[in-house]
Design a protein around this motif. Structure first.
Motif, PDB file in Angstrom:
ATOM      1  N   ASN A   1      33.755  23.727  42.740  1.00  0.00           N
ATOM      2  CA  ASN A   1      32.880  24.640  42.544  1.00  0.00           C
ATOM      3  C   ASN A   1      33.750  26.044  43.125  1.00  0.00           C
ATOM      4  N   VAL A   2      33.953  26.982  42.295  1.00  0.00           N
ATOM      5  CA  VAL A   2      34.445  28.307  42.446  1.00  0.00           C
ATOM      6  C   VAL A   2      33.801  29.047  43.665  1.00  0.00           C
ATOM      7  N   PRO A   3      34.641  29.302  44.643  1.00  0.00           N
ATOM      8  CA  PRO A   3      33.767  30.104  45.995  1.00  0.00           C
ATOM      9  C   PRO A   3      33.497  31.513  45.125  1.00  0.00           C
ATOM     10  N   THR A   4      31.995  31.930  45.217  1.00  0.00           N
ATOM     11  CA  THR A   4      31.587  32.893  44.580  1.00  0.00           C
ATOM     12  C   THR A   4      30.481  33.502  45.850  1.00  0.00           C
ATOM     13  N   TRP A   5      30.987  34.910  45.993  1.00  0.00           N
ATOM     14  CA  TRP A   5      29.741  35.622  47.018  1.00  0.00           C
ATOM     15  C   TRP A   5      28.751  35.759  46.038  1.00  0.00           C
TER      16      TRP A   5
END
Length: 133
Positions: free
Chosen positions: A128-132
């Motif tokens: 999963n793409v790291p997303t804030w």
């Protein structure tokens, strides 16, 4: 938005190998993490400057801690099976970064002055793409 320090860290939880989130902020003395993207050079022979495109996202870093063998503290969390993916939640100033990670080592150091510290490198596991948030 105002500029802020990293003081008063809100959340740093890591699951133990039984998937129970543990607050290890008090044992972690410092940390670093990055959310880089791979890149591919796609420069054609007709160009005079680099041309690139971004590839896969990543998340990696290192937690540094003091040795604390108490229940549900950093040693208890990190001395379990490192082959188990763990959810790490970072919250600072209402900004949340949640990733499933693999810890690749639990390196302990007893320094000449008597300090007993540990380094816990980690890498993204989930895809999963790291997303804030």
């Amino acid at each position: 938005m105002a500029k802020e320090t990293g003081l008063g860290w809100t959340t740093l939880t890591v699951e133990n190998d039984a998937a129970a989130a543990q607050d290890i902020r008090n044992d972690v003395t410092n940390l670093d993490f990055a959310t880089p993207y791979g890149e591919q050079d796609i420069t054609g022979i007709d160009k005079f400057a680099k041309e690139r495109q971004l590839l896969l996202a990543d998340f990696s870093g290192t937690l540094n801690s003091v040795f604390n063998p108490s229940a549900n503290r950093v040693h208890d969390v990190m001395s379990g099976d490192l082959r188990v993916a763990r959810t790490m939640v970072i919250v600072i100033s209402a900004q949340t970064l949640t990733n499933d990670v693999l810890f690749t080592d639990y390196a302990l150091t007893r320094a000449a002055g008597g300090e007993f510290t540990a380094q816990h490198p980690f890498v993204l596991q989930s895809g999963n793409v790291p997303t804030w948030a």
